[in-house]
Design an enzyme around this catalytic site. Structure first.
Site, short mmCIF file in Angstrom:
data_model
loop_
_atom_site.label_atom_id
_atom_site.label_comp_id
_atom_site.label_asym_id
_atom_site.label_seq_id
_atom_site.Cartn_x
_atom_site.Cartn_y
_atom_site.Cartn_z
N LYS A 18 0.86 -1.04 0.12
CA LYS A 18 -0.01 0.09 0.09
C LYS A 18 0.77 1.24 0.05
O LYS A 18 0.50 2.39 -0.61
CB LYS A 18 -1.10 -0.14 1.10
CG LYS A 18 -1.92 1.20 1.00
CD LYS A 18 -2.85 0.91 2.29
CE LYS A 18 -2.19 1.81 3.48
NZ LYS A 18 -3.19 1.70 4.67
N ASP B 72 -6.58 1.16 0.89
CA ASP B 72 -6.66 1.29 2.36
C ASP B 72 -8.10 1.00 2.89
O ASP B 72 -9.01 0.75 1.88
CB ASP B 72 -6.35 2.81 2.91
CG ASP B 72 -7.34 3.76 2.71
OD1 ASP B 72 -8.37 3.61 1.87
OD2 ASP B 72 -7.26 4.78 3.09
#
Ligand code: SF4
Length: 212
Positions: free
Chosen positions: A120, A138
């Site tokens: 991420k 997320d």
């Protein structure tokens, strides 16, 4: 969800916010990388408060490394998990100097080899600092993608792959910011504000609320 609906969703999100930006404060790729590492399980507001003190003092790998773990901890102790984050940041700075001449690398492989940098974080840096077509999923993006039907998936990787495939190409670069902001301020976890949602008529969520 069909392609026409997706296109209209992103057309509206773009119309409302033509130049979306991350809410993390940064001025260089290095500052962004550090801010994103610090932001794991912390709010952007909390990270910005810490980096507003840190970056004027140290905003290069050399300067942060010189602070050492204890010195860096003094600036970030208001952020959750600051001890392990301080160790990761210091080691990351050391590796940036050793392997990348003090620059932030622009490939996923090199970024993910840094401590505290997962998929991420690498996606955020590649997209936001280097304008590459990556998608950092997320908790907000995962929720919005599933609720709306834009890119439903059982895990973040599945959602990431579907977003990369289904988001209209012209909107892909900024989709990550629009979806985060939509999840943070409108399609909130406990109580989505469907009553004042710009894409309510296009969203396929079955349990919409009348809240605004
Ligand atoms: S209509 Fe409700 S569930 Fe759908 S995107 Fe908007 S806030 Fe989220």
């Amino acid at each position: 969800m069909n392609a026409a609906k997706r296109l209209e969703i992103f057309r509206r999100l773009h119309e409302d916010n033509p130049e979306p930006r991350t809410e993390l404060a940064y001025t260089t790729p290095f500052e962004l990388l550090i801010a994103v590492i610090l932001s794991a399980q912390a709010t952007d507001v909390g990270v910005n408060k810490a980096t507003a003190r840190l970056f004027p003092v140290a905003n290069t790998p050399q300067a942060v490394l010189a602070l050492g773990v204890d010195g860096l901890s003094e600036y970030i102790r208001t952020i959750g998990l600051y001890n392990s984050k301080a160790r990761n940041v210091i080691e990351t700075c050391r590796l940036l100097i050793e392997r990348h001449a003090g620059e932030v690398p622009q490939t996923r492989e090199a970024l993910e080899a840094l401590p505290g940098v997962g998929r991420k974080t690498a996606n955020v840096v590649l997209n936001t600092a280097f304008r590459q077509l990556t998608m950092a999923v997320d908790t907000h993006i995962f929720r919005v993608s599933n609720r709306t039907g834009i890119a439903p998936g059982k895990n973040v990787l599945e959602v990431e792959r579907k977003l990369l495939k289904f988001v209209p190409r012209d909107y892909l670069l900024d989709a990550h910011h629009w979806l985060i902001l939509h999840g943070r301020y409108v399609c909130q976890a406990r109580k989505p504000r469907c009553g004042s949602c710009r894409i309510e008529d296009l969203c396929e969520y079955k349990a919409k609320t009348s809240d605004d």
